[in-house]
Design an enzyme around this catalytic site. Structure first.
Site, PDB file in Angstrom:
ATOM      1  N   TYR A 165      15.678  31.189   4.348  1.00 37.31           N
ATOM      2  CA  TYR A 165      14.275  31.922   5.087  1.00 37.31           C
ATOM      3  C   TYR A 165      14.476  32.255   6.785  1.00 37.31           C
ATOM      4  CZ  TYR A 165      11.721  30.759   1.158  1.00 37.31           C
ATOM      5  OH  TYR A 165      10.962  30.781  -0.314  1.00 37.31           O
ATOM      6  N   LYS A 185       0.758  -1.049  -0.148  1.00 40.48           N
ATOM      7  CA  LYS A 185       0.074   0.040  -0.055  1.00 40.48           C
ATOM      8  C   LYS A 185       0.857   1.215   0.138  1.00 40.48           C
ATOM      9  CE  LYS A 185      -0.244  -0.434   4.935  1.00 40.48           C
ATOM     10  NZ  LYS A 185      -0.906  -0.734   6.321  1.00 40.48           N
TER      11      LYS A 185
HETATM   12  C1  LIG Z   1      -0.095  -1.540   6.795  1.00 44.80           C
HETATM   13  C2  LIG Z   1      -0.699  -3.007   7.125  1.00 44.80           C
HETATM   14  C3  LIG Z   1       0.194  -4.077   7.467  1.00 44.80           C
HETATM   15  C4  LIG Z   1       1.657  -4.031   7.422  1.00 44.80           C
HETATM   16  O1  LIG Z   1       2.021  -3.465   8.523  1.00 44.80           O
HETATM   17  P1  LIG Z   1       3.497  -3.217   8.940  1.00 44.80           P
HETATM   18  O2  LIG Z   1       3.389  -2.864  10.400  1.00 44.80           O
HETATM   19  O3  LIG Z   1       4.068  -2.225   8.033  1.00 44.80           O
HETATM   20  O4  LIG Z   1       4.289  -4.494   8.704  1.00 44.80           O
HETATM   21  C5  LIG Z   1      -0.535  -5.331   7.728  1.00 44.80           C
HETATM   22  N1  LIG Z   1      -2.088  -5.398   7.795  1.00 44.80           N
HETATM   23  C6  LIG Z   1      -2.791  -4.240   7.651  1.00 44.80           C
HETATM   24  C7  LIG Z   1      -4.141  -4.451   7.847  1.00 44.80           C
HETATM   25  C8  LIG Z   1      -2.156  -3.086   7.330  1.00 44.80           C
HETATM   26  O5  LIG Z   1      -3.047  -1.953   7.242  1.00 44.80           O
END
Ligand SMILES: *Cc1c(COP(=O)(O)O)cnc(C)c1O
Length: 350
Positions: free
Chosen positions: A251, A41
């Site tokens: 700045y 994601k």
């Molecule tokens: C983002 C996510 C993961 C991965 O989590 P990490 O802490 O980055 O390993 C796994 N399951 C779900 C539902 C997530 O939203």
């Protein structure tokens, strides 16, 4: 005639494909009898979803988690549809129809989403249950809901609240997840994120869902020896300058030169995810040399003290401080450091 492309980048993110693949294999091995999937994601946490998913699939991953419907579309030319799950589920009937047509699995997160999915014909989906996050997922009162009961559940999921910390919460979630798994039929069960994998075999079930650790983050000390850095951001010098004692830099004149200095202006700013929270003195690197940040971070530029590196010149590449395993002095979490990296980085697999 198409306009010519810019011939060279001034921000790049080198992605070590071998380290990425090795991290997945290490997490898969640590997952014991369970198979490791991959959370890709948010553009694979900023590294580039298509690149990352392709490398991870070559390494052996067969289950990819994205959050948004649009992220599934981006992966579809590269990853078999049945290996993609969409964590946010169908938010409306159009998205449900898209999942059905594309053959992608939605993660059903509520009775309402179950209805949307069944209304377009249903089929294999994943089901998220809430065991304490109170964010997404059906509650115990809905386990026996007649709409939910009609779902064809491939993977039953829940998500750990604080697997990166020690404390009673993970065990409590584990108990609730087992209770749910006893009454909701599903082909596979999946509870652990990266940190959850390190909690041991009880947490592995059939499928694990690492994200952060794939990309070099170390959420628990048990993973420190097995996880390698994957992402190396670098930025080019636009120009070097000489400033006199008493001159101010950047700045709001936040920095005043205590003596004559040589400075370098680099093409990286907060618009690229290098936020103004990074403190003065933050060390960039050029070979063995350390180059401290001075003055306020601009939208597109930072200024470094390069007095001790006389051969640094316009066009040179400098390493951006980016050690995910050290608690960052910017106050950012490793998740934020990764996902903030902006669109102007040229992401290259090396
Ligand atoms: C983002 C996510 C993961 C991965 O989590 P990490 O802490 O980055 O390993 C796994 N399951 C779900 C539902 C997530 O939203």
């Amino acid at each position: 005639m198409t306009p010519p492309d810019c011939p060279s980048a001034s921000l790049r993110l080198q992605i070590d494909r071998q380290a990425l693949a090795a991290n997945w294999r290490a997490l898969d091995r640590l997952s014991g009898n369970a198979q490791a999937g991959a959370a890709v994601k948010a553009d694979a946490y900023g590294l580039g979803a298509v690149h990352a998913a392709t490398v991870l699939r070559e390494a052996g991953a067969r289950q990819f988690f994205v959050a948004h419907c649009g992220e599934a579309s981006e992966l579809l030319p590269h990853i078999p549809a049945q290996e993609i799950s969409v964590l946010h589920g169908p938010i409306d009937a159009q998205q449900a129809q898209f999942f059905k047509t594309a053959g992608v699995r939605p993660v059903v997160n509520s009775v309402q989403q179950a209805r949307l999915w069944l209304d377009v014909g249903g089929g294999a989906c994943d089901l998220m249950i809430d065991t304490g996050m109170n964010r997404l997922g059906i509650c115990p009162g809905d386990y026996a809901d007649e709409t939910v009961a009609q779902l064809e559940v491939e993977s039953l999921l829940s998500h750990l609240v604080s697997a990166d910390e020690d404390g009673p919460l993970s065990e409590k979630q584990l108990r609730l997840f087992r209770d749910a798994a006893a009454v909701i039929p599903a082909k596979r069960r999946s509870l652990a994120n990266s940190a959850g994998i390190a909690l041991g075999a009880d947490y592995h079930f059939d499928l694990t869902r690492p994200g952060l650790a794939l990309y070099g983050g170390v959420p628990r000390p048990e993973l420190a020896d097995v996880i390698q850095q994957v992402a190396y951001p670098q930025v080019r010098v636009i120009q070097t300058r000489c400033v006199q004692q008493g001159d101010t830099v950047g700045y709001n004149a936040m920095f005043t030169a205590p003596h004559a200095m040589r400075t370098a202006t680099l093409s990286l700013g907060y618009a690229d995810g290098f936020l103004r929270s990074w403190p003065q003195g933050t060390a960039f690197r050029f070979g063995d040399h350390s180059l401290p940040l001075i003055g306020r971070i601009s939208m597109d530029m930072v200024i470094l003290d390069c007095t001790k590196v006389p051969d640094l010149a316009a066009g040179d590449w400098v390493d951006v401080p980016y050690d995910l395993t050290q608690a960052s002095s910017s106050g950012l979490s490793p998740y934020e450091m990764l996902t903030l990296l902006g669109r102007r980085f040229d992401r290259v697999l090396v």
